[in-house]
Write an enzyme that holds these catalytic residues in place. Sequence first.
Site, short mmCIF file in Angstrom:
data_model
loop_
_atom_site.label_atom_id
_atom_site.label_comp_id
_atom_site.label_asym_id
_atom_site.label_seq_id
_atom_site.Cartn_x
_atom_site.Cartn_y
_atom_site.Cartn_z
N HIS A 39 92.38 54.90 71.43
CA HIS A 39 91.50 54.04 70.62
C HIS A 39 92.17 52.71 70.30
CE1 HIS A 39 88.06 53.69 67.68
NE2 HIS A 39 88.82 52.66 67.36
N HIS A 57 91.52 48.07 70.23
CA HIS A 57 90.63 46.91 70.29
C HIS A 57 91.40 45.75 70.92
CE1 HIS A 57 87.37 48.54 67.73
NE2 HIS A 57 88.36 49.31 67.30
N GLN A 76 79.82 46.28 67.59
CA GLN A 76 80.55 46.13 66.32
C GLN A 76 79.63 45.87 65.13
OE1 GLN A 76 84.40 45.54 65.28
NE2 GLN A 76 83.04 46.28 63.69
N HIS A 132 82.80 54.92 67.02
CA HIS A 132 83.34 54.81 65.68
C HIS A 132 82.38 55.61 64.81
CE1 HIS A 132 85.56 51.54 67.45
NE2 HIS A 132 86.20 51.30 66.32
N GLU A 137 83.58 56.00 59.65
CA GLU A 137 84.80 55.34 59.19
C GLU A 137 84.53 54.84 57.78
OE1 GLU A 137 86.25 52.10 61.55
OE2 GLU A 137 88.16 52.01 60.51
N ASP A 144 94.51 51.78 67.44
CA ASP A 144 93.35 51.06 66.90
C ASP A 144 93.57 49.55 66.84
OD1 ASP A 144 90.84 50.65 65.86
OD2 ASP A 144 91.18 51.63 63.94
N TRP A 191 92.13 43.49 61.04
CA TRP A 191 92.16 44.71 60.24
C TRP A 191 93.57 45.17 59.91
CZ3 TRP A 191 88.91 43.78 64.38
CH2 TRP A 191 87.56 43.73 64.07
FE FE2 Z 1 88.36 51.02 66.05
#
Ligand code: FE2
Length: 426
Positions: free
Chosen positions: A56, A58, A151, A209, A212, A308, A314
Amino acid sequence: MDVVIRNANLADGRCGLDIAIADGRIAAIGVALPVRGGREIDAAGDLVTAPFVDAHFHMDATLSYGLPRVNQSGTLLEGIALWGELKPQLSQDALIGRALQYCDWAVARGLLAIRSHVDICDDRLLAVEALLEVKRRVAPYLDLQLVAFPQDGLLRSPGALANLRRAIDMGVEVVGGIPHFERTMAEGAESVRILCEFAAERGLRVDMHCDESDDPLSRHIETLAYHSNRLGLHGRVTGSHLTSMHSMDNYYVSKLLPLIREAGVAAVANPLINITLQGRHDTYPKRRGMTRVPELLAAGIDVAFGHDCVMDPWYSLGSGDMLEVAQMGLHVAQMTGQQAMLDCFAAVTTTPARILGLDGYGVAVGCHADLVLLDAADPVEAIRLRAARRLVLRRGRVVSEAPRAAATLSLPGRPPQVDFRLRRAD
Ligand code: FE2
């Protein structure tokens, strides 16, 4: 033989083995193999493992930390808003440059397969084009699997479904989703139905996702398991994050776990991100937020740990080191037993390889000679030390090399079950 690695320990506990490599694949494994390699490598009792796999990530956002500003609240929602600010400013060259830089980091750390979500909510599909180009360029040394990720919400974002279909037609392989970000629980559930049916129609894998959130009533994993089961998608569906499970009622979870198992849905926890993004609305006690990893494993469900984020809206840290990810997962889930620690190593190697459906992965005759020689005797020591990668091989070719540490730890009197160096070869 092209390469022979001598005196290696394997993650399954076998010790003192030679590994012979020819034509990019593992040709033989055994004690004192009577062959010569064009290159002979002395593992000296260190661990040789199949490469790290990140289930996982991005890659469209990686290494963008500080652009256009940093995340002040540290929450998932500010991260999503910040990414929304950055998106119009993205250029294909910048996306490709940052992604290639990250792939270099990954290879040096023995991370040779990554499943990356790619945002498809920008009508230009700039990031899709960029990451497809990156995938093509890195293919000789890294497997990059892409997920079409809405997203801003499949139903919430105008055009997202059409863009997702376009992205798949362009070569993105996996169907993504984000049901907890849709406007209502009902629309979240509807997005799961639409996406699973689309994946079934096209014969694709799914990785959403999912939940979350710290909201114990965010139950889209139940819907994901339901549709996976209904559509026969067993073994092809992953629920990423599942952090709401941390906060759910225990009785409900006792019903949910067998449903996930029955549907053949895998789980991906993202320890570094879950421990920092979740629980932000809590005072004290403050929830950890990560999903119930030991309980999922005990129910027979595949659980991988993902990285991630690395230096993005993030998360401001990270380096592509899956041993750091495993170490954080181990701590957050309190997986300190011997088998539990081995499970944490599997969560960044064999389990995500299964989730991605990687072909020829493993340390066995006939597998690709994609191998990592670690400066540690066994998986537990590798996690403890976040061990240096002495060598990284891709298809039998050395792609990264680092010196062995001058001093290795030796504690006399440790029993064989905790000290691989005391074991003998099978
Ligand atoms: Fe993610």
